[in-house]
Design an enzyme around this catalytic site. Structure first.
Site, PDB file in Angstrom:
ATOM      1  N   GLY A 104     -76.138 -17.311  33.299  1.00 22.72           N
ATOM      2  CA  GLY A 104     -75.744 -17.953  34.815  1.00 22.72           C
ATOM      3  C   GLY A 104     -76.884 -18.326  35.661  1.00 22.72           C
ATOM      4  O   GLY A 104     -76.791 -19.414  35.814  1.00 22.72           O
ATOM      5  N   SER A 105     -77.357 -17.192  36.378  1.00 22.08           N
ATOM      6  CA  SER A 105     -77.862 -17.334  37.489  1.00 22.08           C
ATOM      7  C   SER A 105     -79.573 -17.883  37.137  1.00 22.08           C
ATOM      8  O   SER A 105     -80.315 -18.797  37.305  1.00 22.08           O
ATOM      9  CB  SER A 105     -78.626 -16.233  38.641  1.00 22.08           C
ATOM     10  N   MET A 134     -62.147 -12.920  36.362  1.00 20.68           N
ATOM     11  CA  MET A 134     -62.492 -11.653  37.147  1.00 20.68           C
ATOM     12  C   MET A 134     -60.845 -11.243  37.452  1.00 20.68           C
ATOM     13  O   MET A 134     -60.296 -12.513  38.178  1.00 20.68           O
ATOM     14  CB  MET A 134     -62.764 -11.317  37.541  1.00 20.68           C
ATOM     15  N   MET A 166     -71.410  -7.591  26.555  1.00 17.48           N
ATOM     16  CA  MET A 166     -72.464  -7.583  28.038  1.00 17.48           C
ATOM     17  C   MET A 166     -72.870  -6.314  27.844  1.00 17.48           C
ATOM     18  O   MET A 166     -73.786  -5.455  26.945  1.00 17.48           O
ATOM     19  CB  MET A 166     -71.172  -6.788  28.670  1.00 17.48           C
ATOM     20  N   ASP A 213     -65.975 -16.985  33.248  1.00 14.81           N
ATOM     21  CA  ASP A 213     -65.463 -15.906  33.907  1.00 14.81           C
ATOM     22  C   ASP A 213     -64.401 -16.183  34.877  1.00 14.81           C
ATOM     23  O   ASP A 213     -64.624 -15.976  35.653  1.00 14.81           O
ATOM     24  CB  ASP A 213     -67.049 -15.192  34.802  1.00 14.81           C
ATOM     25  N   HIS A 220     -63.840 -16.567  29.084  1.00 17.41           N
ATOM     26  CA  HIS A 220     -63.996 -14.793  29.365  1.00 17.41           C
ATOM     27  C   HIS A 220     -63.259 -14.288  30.319  1.00 17.41           C
ATOM     28  O   HIS A 220     -63.129 -14.166  31.246  1.00 17.41           O
ATOM     29  CB  HIS A 220     -65.399 -14.244  29.541  1.00 17.41           C
ATOM     30  N   GLY A 246     -72.512 -12.043  38.686  1.00 10.03           N
ATOM     31  CA  GLY A 246     -73.855 -13.066  38.411  1.00 10.03           C
ATOM     32  C   GLY A 246     -75.513 -11.857  38.665  1.00 10.03           C
ATOM     33  O   GLY A 246     -75.205 -11.328  39.415  1.00 10.03           O
ATOM     34  N   SER A 290     -73.165 -20.042  32.812  1.00 12.98           N
ATOM     35  CA  SER A 290     -71.898 -19.307  32.870  1.00 12.98           C
ATOM     36  C   SER A 290     -71.328 -20.419  34.495  1.00 12.98           C
ATOM     37  O   SER A 290     -73.011 -20.095  34.701  1.00 12.98           O
ATOM     38  CB  SER A 290     -71.977 -18.281  33.230  1.00 12.98           C
ATOM     39  N   HIS A 311     -69.469 -20.899  29.863  1.00 12.24           N
ATOM     40  CA  HIS A 311     -69.053 -19.925  30.006  1.00 12.24           C
ATOM     41  C   HIS A 311     -68.555 -20.471  31.299  1.00 12.24           C
ATOM     42  O   HIS A 311     -68.590 -20.373  31.996  1.00 12.24           O
ATOM     43  CB  HIS A 311     -70.316 -19.169  29.559  1.00 12.24           C
ATOM     44  N   ASP A 354     -73.606 -11.881  27.175  1.00  7.39           N
ATOM     45  CA  ASP A 354     -74.048 -12.162  27.807  1.00  7.39           C
ATOM     46  C   ASP A 354     -74.490 -10.674  29.164  1.00  7.39           C
ATOM     47  O   ASP A 354     -73.590  -9.671  29.211  1.00  7.39           O
ATOM     48  CB  ASP A 354     -72.444 -12.199  28.364  1.00  7.39           C
ATOM     49  N   GLY A 355     -75.365 -11.567  29.851  1.00 13.46           N
ATOM     50  CA  GLY A 355     -75.544 -10.535  31.482  1.00 13.46           C
ATOM     51  C   GLY A 355     -77.024 -11.146  31.540  1.00 13.46           C
ATOM     52  O   GLY A 355     -77.713  -9.927  30.242  1.00 13.46           O
ATOM     53  N   GLY A 356     -77.609 -10.629  32.138  1.00 12.00           N
ATOM     54  CA  GLY A 356     -79.458 -11.086  32.113  1.00 12.00           C
ATOM     55  C   GLY A 356     -79.810 -11.249  31.598  1.00 12.00           C
ATOM     56  O   GLY A 356     -81.001 -11.714  30.759  1.00 12.00           O
ATOM     57  N   MET A 407     -61.832 -10.892  32.006  1.00 17.17           N
ATOM     58  CA  MET A 407     -62.115  -9.784  32.205  1.00 17.17           C
ATOM     59  C   MET A 407     -60.567  -9.538  33.410  1.00 17.17           C
ATOM     60  O   MET A 407     -60.949  -9.601  34.058  1.00 17.17           O
ATOM     61  CB  MET A 407     -63.115  -9.397  33.300  1.00 17.17           C
TER      62      MET A 407
END
Ligand code: DX5
Ligand code: ZN
Length: 219
Positions: free
Chosen positions: A193-194, A37, A137, A35, A66, A144, A8, A33, A171-173, A68
């Site tokens: 991402g991170s 927003m 999610m 994001d 994505h 992130g 991401s 990916h 997606d996420g963590g 959002m």
């Protein structure tokens, strides 16, 4: 099927975006990916079609966009023209989502739908026959670097268990620890991402997430 890794760009250095794309491409990314927003659907703002177009110009990788955003109907044409390969809207967004998903397909883009952690999986039912991808999610969207919410894993399992023509993304963590349980439940595309951009060696980070995912995939 082997898992796909989709870094991401939210956690990339935006001042050096082409270099960041090159870094994760060389590191083995399968997709990118992006994001988007809008400051309404989530309490954060990122970027619009101009950045998607800029990234499109420096990569051949599939662009997984994505959205959002509260009113996706207003923006699918510019994102399709910018070069998105997948356009993901949220089941919690406003408007005629059936229409929006059909319009995305009409634009030659893969339609996809995403679901937030608190939303029950049944909310997806009306849309599952219309999409090529379902994005579960595993954090509350907006930022992130948040921790994986394990309570969403049964949703992935439920989506994997039914007859389907969609692929499942999470997606996420996601990192080398959480990729295993996510892939074991049926997630096929892992967004990170991170864990990728925050690592000194992106190739190593991608390889570790991929290895954990592939080792856990149901066969
Ligand atoms: C969260 C975004 C994610 C985010 C993931 O709102 O949708 O794609 O970039 O970042 P990590 O992998 O750091 O949780
Ligand atoms: Zn995302």
């Amino acid at each position: 099927m082997a898992v796909k890794i989709a870094p991401s760009l939210l956690s990339a250095d935006f001042a050096r975006i082409a270099d960041e794309v090159a870094r994760v491409t060389a590191g083995g990314a399968d997709w990118l990916h992006l994001d988007v927003m809008d400051g309404h659907f989530v309490p954060n703002l990122t970027f619009g079609p101009a950045l998607v177009r800029a990234v499109r110009q420096v990569t051949e990788l599939p662009l997984d966009v994505h959205l959002m955003i509260e009113r996706p109907a207003d923006f699918i044409v510019p994102f399709a023209k910018a070069g998105a390969d997948y356009l993901t809207i949220h089941v919690e967004a406003q408007g005629d989502l059936t229409r929006v998903l059909k319009d995305i397909r009409g634009l030659g883009v893969h339609p996809a739908i995403s679901i937030n952690p608190p939303t029950p999986v049944e909310a997806l039912e009306p849309y599952l026959s219309l999409v090529d991808l379902v994005l579960v999610m595993s954090v509350n969207p907006g930022f992130g670097g948040q921790g994986f919410i394990p309570e969403v894993v049964p949703k992935v399992k439920a989506l994997a268990a039914r007859p389907r023509s969609y692929i499942i993304e999470i997606d996420g963590g996601i990192n080398a620890e959480t990729a295993g349980p996510a892939a074991a439940a049926g997630a096929e595309v892992l967004v990170a991402g991170s864990a990728v951009f925050g690592a000194r060696d992106a190739a190593k980070a991608i390889a570790a997430i991929r290895a954990a995912g592939d080792a856990s995939r149901p066969r």
